[in-house]
Write a protein that holds these residues in place. Structure first.
Motif, PDB file in Angstrom:
ATOM      1  N   ALA A  42      -7.822  -0.908   1.534  1.00  0.00           N
ATOM      2  CA  ALA A  42      -6.398  -0.828   1.217  1.00  0.00           C
ATOM      3  C   ALA A  42      -5.751   0.117   2.223  1.00  0.00           C
ATOM      4  O   ALA A  42      -6.273   1.200   2.489  1.00  0.00           O
ATOM      5  N   VAL A  43      -4.641  -0.316   2.797  1.00  0.00           N
ATOM      6  CA  VAL A  43      -3.956   0.469   3.823  1.00  0.00           C
ATOM      7  C   VAL A  43      -2.513   0.727   3.387  1.00  0.00           C
ATOM      8  O   VAL A  43      -1.805  -0.194   2.988  1.00  0.00           O
ATOM      9  N   ARG A  44      -2.114   1.972   3.486  1.00  0.00           N
ATOM     10  CA  ARG A  44      -0.728   2.363   3.251  1.00  0.00           C
ATOM     11  C   ARG A  44      -0.157   2.830   4.585  1.00  0.00           C
ATOM     12  O   ARG A  44      -0.770   3.666   5.261  1.00  0.00           O
ATOM     13  N   LEU A  45       0.965   2.282   4.963  1.00  0.00           N
ATOM     14  CA  LEU A  45       1.595   2.672   6.227  1.00  0.00           C
ATOM     15  C   LEU A  45       2.324   4.007   6.061  1.00  0.00           C
ATOM     16  O   LEU A  45       2.768   4.357   4.969  1.00  0.00           O
ATOM     17  N   ARG A  46       2.481   4.725   7.185  1.00  0.00           N
ATOM     18  CA  ARG A  46       3.237   5.988   7.173  1.00  0.00           C
ATOM     19  C   ARG A  46       4.707   5.735   6.888  1.00  0.00           C
ATOM     20  O   ARG A  46       5.341   6.440   6.130  1.00  0.00           O
ATOM     21  N   ALA A  47       5.244   4.756   7.585  1.00  0.00           N
ATOM     22  CA  ALA A  47       6.658   4.404   7.449  1.00  0.00           C
ATOM     23  C   ALA A  47       6.754   2.887   7.381  1.00  0.00           C
ATOM     24  O   ALA A  47       5.876   2.178   7.850  1.00  0.00           O
ATOM     25  N   VAL A  53       5.447  -1.842  11.193  1.00  0.00           N
ATOM     26  CA  VAL A  53       4.845  -3.067  10.668  1.00  0.00           C
ATOM     27  C   VAL A  53       4.411  -3.972  11.808  1.00  0.00           C
ATOM     28  O   VAL A  53       3.290  -4.490  11.818  1.00  0.00           O
ATOM     29  N   LYS A  54       5.284  -4.162  12.802  1.00  0.00           N
ATOM     30  CA  LYS A  54       4.936  -5.014  13.950  1.00  0.00           C
ATOM     31  C   LYS A  54       3.710  -4.485  14.678  1.00  0.00           C
ATOM     32  O   LYS A  54       2.820  -5.244  15.059  1.00  0.00           O
ATOM     33  N   GLU A  55       3.650  -3.182  14.881  1.00  0.00           N
ATOM     34  CA  GLU A  55       2.523  -2.570  15.579  1.00  0.00           C
ATOM     35  C   GLU A  55       1.223  -2.792  14.798  1.00  0.00           C
ATOM     36  O   GLU A  55       0.200  -3.158  15.374  1.00  0.00           O
ATOM     37  N   PHE A  56       1.284  -2.612  13.485  1.00  0.00           N
ATOM     38  CA  PHE A  56       0.097  -2.784  12.652  1.00  0.00           C
ATOM     39  C   PHE A  56      -0.385  -4.233  12.674  1.00  0.00           C
ATOM     40  O   PHE A  56      -1.558  -4.496  12.927  1.00  0.00           O
ATOM     41  N   ALA A  75       1.217  -0.295  -4.588  1.00  0.00           N
ATOM     42  CA  ALA A  75       1.022   1.028  -3.979  1.00  0.00           C
ATOM     43  C   ALA A  75       0.570   0.934  -2.526  1.00  0.00           C
ATOM     44  O   ALA A  75       0.882   1.798  -1.706  1.00  0.00           O
ATOM     45  N   ASP A  76      -0.175  -0.127  -2.187  1.00  0.00           N
ATOM     46  CA  ASP A  76      -0.658  -0.301  -0.820  1.00  0.00           C
ATOM     47  C   ASP A  76       0.158  -1.378  -0.123  1.00  0.00           C
ATOM     48  O   ASP A  76       0.819  -2.193  -0.763  1.00  0.00           O
ATOM     49  N   ASP A  77       0.095  -1.373   1.189  1.00  0.00           N
ATOM     50  CA  ASP A  77       0.867  -2.336   1.982  1.00  0.00           C
ATOM     51  C   ASP A  77       0.022  -3.511   2.468  1.00  0.00           C
ATOM     52  O   ASP A  77       0.514  -4.634   2.563  1.00  0.00           O
ATOM     53  N   PRO A 102      -1.415   4.832  14.741  1.00  0.00           N
ATOM     54  CA  PRO A 102      -0.181   5.563  14.458  1.00  0.00           C
ATOM     55  C   PRO A 102       0.610   5.065  13.249  1.00  0.00           C
ATOM     56  O   PRO A 102       1.350   5.836  12.640  1.00  0.00           O
ATOM     57  N   ALA A 103       0.437   3.819  12.859  1.00  0.00           N
ATOM     58  CA  ALA A 103       1.196   3.275  11.733  1.00  0.00           C
ATOM     59  C   ALA A 103       0.536   3.563  10.384  1.00  0.00           C
ATOM     60  O   ALA A 103       1.185   3.487   9.343  1.00  0.00           O
ATOM     61  N   VAL A 104      -0.755   3.927  10.391  1.00  0.00           N
ATOM     62  CA  VAL A 104      -1.516   4.079   9.144  1.00  0.00           C
ATOM     63  C   VAL A 104      -1.392   5.491   8.590  1.00  0.00           C
ATOM     64  O   VAL A 104      -1.635   6.476   9.283  1.00  0.00           O
ATOM     65  N   GLY A 105      -1.027   5.542   7.294  1.00  0.00           N
ATOM     66  CA  GLY A 105      -0.916   6.833   6.629  1.00  0.00           C
ATOM     67  C   GLY A 105      -2.081   7.134   5.705  1.00  0.00           C
ATOM     68  O   GLY A 105      -2.455   8.282   5.508  1.00  0.00           O
TER      69      GLY A 105
END
Length: 127
Positions: A42-47, A53-56, A75-77, A102-105
């Motif tokens: 499960a991955v939650r993005l920072r922003a 989103v595009k980068e991820f 809760a997760d993206d 960088p996109a992953v929080g």
């Protein structure tokens, strides 16, 4: 089923043309390929900016071991299905590819002990 091959082929063509059947796949055993450990991450993005989103989604599907990527609500993206050789490779995947992205929080990893494939509506669509 008692259906002539030509009738079956015509039905399959129609289902493909209507977009009901989007494609076909081979059911490959990851363990036979040396990838005996599977996990859902499960991955939650920072922003939630378009750029993050595009980068991820640009980077993650092509990472080694990624079987599938789902964009989910809650809760997760994202949920990532990965298949790797062992627990060391799983740890390395998370540390080298996800926590440094960088996109992953945040990430949370769950091991997969088994998998069953459902047949959602298949019989109703074909009959």
């Amino acid at each position: 089923m008692g259906v002539a091959p030509s009738t079956c082929l015509a039905r399959i063509r129609t289902l493909r043309e209507r977009g009901v059947i989007r494609g076909f796949h081979a059911d490959v055993d990851p363990a036979a390929l040396g990838r005996g450990l599977q996990a859902m991450i499960a991955v939650r993005l920072r922003a939630h900016t378009r750029e993050s989103v595009k980068e991820f989604i640009r980077d993650v599907p092509g990472l080694p071991g990624v079987v599938g990527v789902w964009h989910v609500a809650g809760a997760d993206d994202y949920l990532l299905h990965v298949a790797v050789p062992d627990s060391d490779a799983l740890r390395d995947f998370v540390l080298e590819h996800l926590t440094t992205h960088p996109a992953v929080g945040h990430t949370e990893t769950s091991l997969i002990f088994g998998h069953l494939r459902g047949a959602v509506g298949a019989a109703a669509v074909i009959d």
